[in-house]
Design a protein around this motif. Structure first.
Motif, PDB file in Angstrom:
ATOM      1  N   GLN A   8       1.534  -3.499   5.057  1.00 33.38           N
ATOM      2  CA  GLN A   8       1.014  -2.128   4.989  1.00 33.38           C
ATOM      3  C   GLN A   8      -0.265  -1.896   5.781  1.00 33.38           C
ATOM      4  O   GLN A   8      -0.545  -0.759   6.167  1.00 33.38           O
ATOM      5  CB  GLN A   8       0.755  -1.749   3.524  1.00 33.38           C
ATOM      6  CG  GLN A   8       2.009  -1.623   2.685  1.00 33.38           C
ATOM      7  CD  GLN A   8       1.688  -1.298   1.234  1.00 33.38           C
ATOM      8  OE1 GLN A   8       1.011  -2.063   0.552  1.00 33.38           O
ATOM      9  NE2 GLN A   8       2.149  -0.148   0.773  1.00 33.38           N
ATOM     10  N   SER A   9      -1.039  -2.966   6.064  1.00 34.71           N
ATOM     11  CA  SER A   9      -2.413  -2.738   6.517  1.00 34.71           C
ATOM     12  C   SER A   9      -2.636  -2.794   8.019  1.00 34.71           C
ATOM     13  O   SER A   9      -3.505  -2.106   8.537  1.00 34.71           O
ATOM     14  CB  SER A   9      -3.349  -3.750   5.834  1.00 34.71           C
ATOM     15  OG  SER A   9      -2.966  -5.069   6.182  1.00 34.71           O
ATOM     16  N   GLY A  10      -1.903  -3.604   8.757  1.00 37.50           N
ATOM     17  CA  GLY A  10      -2.241  -3.777  10.167  1.00 37.50           C
ATOM     18  C   GLY A  10      -1.041  -3.659  11.081  1.00 37.50           C
ATOM     19  O   GLY A  10       0.106  -3.639  10.634  1.00 37.50           O
ATOM     20  N   SER A  13       0.343  -6.438   1.286  1.00 34.18           N
ATOM     21  CA  SER A  13      -0.825  -5.889   2.001  1.00 34.18           C
ATOM     22  C   SER A  13      -0.655  -6.046   3.503  1.00 34.18           C
ATOM     23  O   SER A  13      -0.999  -5.157   4.283  1.00 34.18           O
ATOM     24  CB  SER A  13      -2.104  -6.593   1.537  1.00 34.18           C
ATOM     25  OG  SER A  13      -2.337  -6.379   0.165  1.00 34.18           O
ATOM     26  N   TRP A  14      -0.130  -7.197   3.925  1.00 33.71           N
ATOM     27  CA  TRP A  14       0.076  -7.472   5.353  1.00 33.71           C
ATOM     28  C   TRP A  14       1.047  -6.467   5.965  1.00 33.71           C
ATOM     29  O   TRP A  14       0.808  -5.948   7.053  1.00 33.71           O
ATOM     30  CB  TRP A  14       0.593  -8.892   5.506  1.00 33.71           C
ATOM     31  CG  TRP A  14       0.847  -9.323   6.918  1.00 33.71           C
ATOM     32  CD1 TRP A  14      -0.058  -9.800   7.816  1.00 33.71           C
ATOM     33  CD2 TRP A  14       2.120  -9.357   7.581  1.00 33.71           C
ATOM     34  NE1 TRP A  14       0.567 -10.116   9.008  1.00 33.71           N
ATOM     35  CE2 TRP A  14       1.892  -9.851   8.886  1.00 33.71           C
ATOM     36  CE3 TRP A  14       3.413  -9.016   7.201  1.00 33.71           C
ATOM     37  CZ2 TRP A  14       2.927 -10.015   9.810  1.00 33.71           C
ATOM     38  CZ3 TRP A  14       4.448  -9.172   8.108  1.00 33.71           C
ATOM     39  CH2 TRP A  14       4.192  -9.664   9.407  1.00 33.71           C
TER      40      TRP A  14
END
Length: 331
Positions: A253-255, A250-251
């Protein structure tokens, strides 16, 4: 953090890995992918990776600074590789075993010749005084970069042997002027400067720039190429994610802080561990990168350079660019 004066034959993944029956996104000709599992590598557990320093894995080509005939010199990475016949045998072995383990090499016969100036990297294993190839069938090593080198012209562009200096991109401090509005991963400001080669002795670095690995950081252009060195482990991640596979995916891909090629953990006992986006099945690069989006200030206070790139950057002394990829000579 220990000094990185060598190329490790294999930096282990922070998680245990498995084989996926798909063509590798990272290595040409490899019919499988190495993917991370949910389980932390036992090496990582033993090295207390939870307390390690997490740094950005920079996408370039590896270099080394060491002495040549008593003078500091930049060395380019040159792996000794197998010839065509041995490569075919090795690939057949990989197809069957999904690994290079267990393959028998006769180095004197199976490998291409290298220049007389070539030296093996520290950490390359030996058996009966003979070098042992790694799992990819390579013997990591170095060749010195000469100032007039054509083959390594982009390497030579970042060193001035008369001055005894190299162009280094390094973090300075948190960018206080924009810390309130900038994402935390962008608060680290960069500095591009010339540093004495003597300060880099026995360290490995990454050469990045216009003509290296597709230029993921957007440095320069074909008309005015820009290259520089980044010391391994020098760019810390401000708020690295917890060591959980789903959190890490998630890290990435997200920010904006996740727009890196990967993470390298520097453990207190000297162990190095990595996680590449390819271990998670993620593309690289994927849009703007974190490094290319960071602000940079040029500090080149000497203007008597005979070296083209050093001279051009000296004219930008004191200039600050909001993004590294915006650095240009059109002033």
């Amino acid at each position: 953090m220990r000094s990185l004066g060598s190329v490790q034959q294999k930096m282990p993944c922070v998680f245990t890995t498995d084989i996926k029956e798909e063509k590798s996104r990272k290595r040409d000709g490899q019919s499988y992918q190495v993917v991370a599992t949910e389980t932390l590598n036992s090496i990582a557990v033993d090295a207390d990776v939870e307390s390690a320093l997490a740094t950005e894995k920079v996408d370039g080509t590896c270099c080394y600074v060491s002495l040549l005939r008593g003078e500091p010199c930049l060395w380019a990475r040159l792996d000794r590789k197998p010839n065509k016949q041995a490569e075919k045998r090795f690939k057949r072995h990989q197809q069957v075993h999904r690994s290079g383990k267990g393959f028998y090499w006769t180095v004197d016969q199976d490998f291409k010749p290298v220049p007389e100036s070539w030296i093996p990297a520290h950490g390359v294993q030996r058996e009966n005084e003979r070098l042992v190839p790694d799992e990819n069938g390579h013997i990591p090593g170095w060749v010195p970069v000469q100032s007039d080198s054509k083959q390594y012209c982009w390497h030579s562009s970042v060193v001035d042997y008369e001055l005894g200096a190299a162009l280094l991109l390094t973090p300075t401090s948190h960018n206080n002027s924009s810390a309130c509005s900038a994402p935390c991963g962008l608060q680290v400001e960069l500095q591009l400067t010339a540093v004495p080669l003597t300060e880099l002795l026995e360290h490995t670095l990454e050469l990045i720039g216009t003509n290296v690995n597709g230029n993921p950081y957007g440095l320069g252009c074909k008309k005015r190429p820009v290259h520089c060195l980044v010391s391994h482990g020098s760019i810390p991640l401000v708020l690295p994610p917890p060591l959980n596979l789903q959190n890490l995916r998630s890290w990435f891909q997200s920010g904006p802080e996740g727009r890196v090629e990967g993470i390298v953990w520097h453990c207190r006992d000297g162990t190095l561990l990595k996680l590449h986006r390819h271990h998670l099945g993620l593309r690289w690069p994927d849009g703007d990168t974190l490094l290319g989006s960071r602000s940079v200030c040029v500090h080149m206070d000497q203007d008597d350079h005979n070296h083209d790139l050093f001279s051009s950057l000296s004219k930008l002394n004191g200039r600050r660019f909001e993004r590294l990829q915006d650095l240009n000579f059109d002033t």
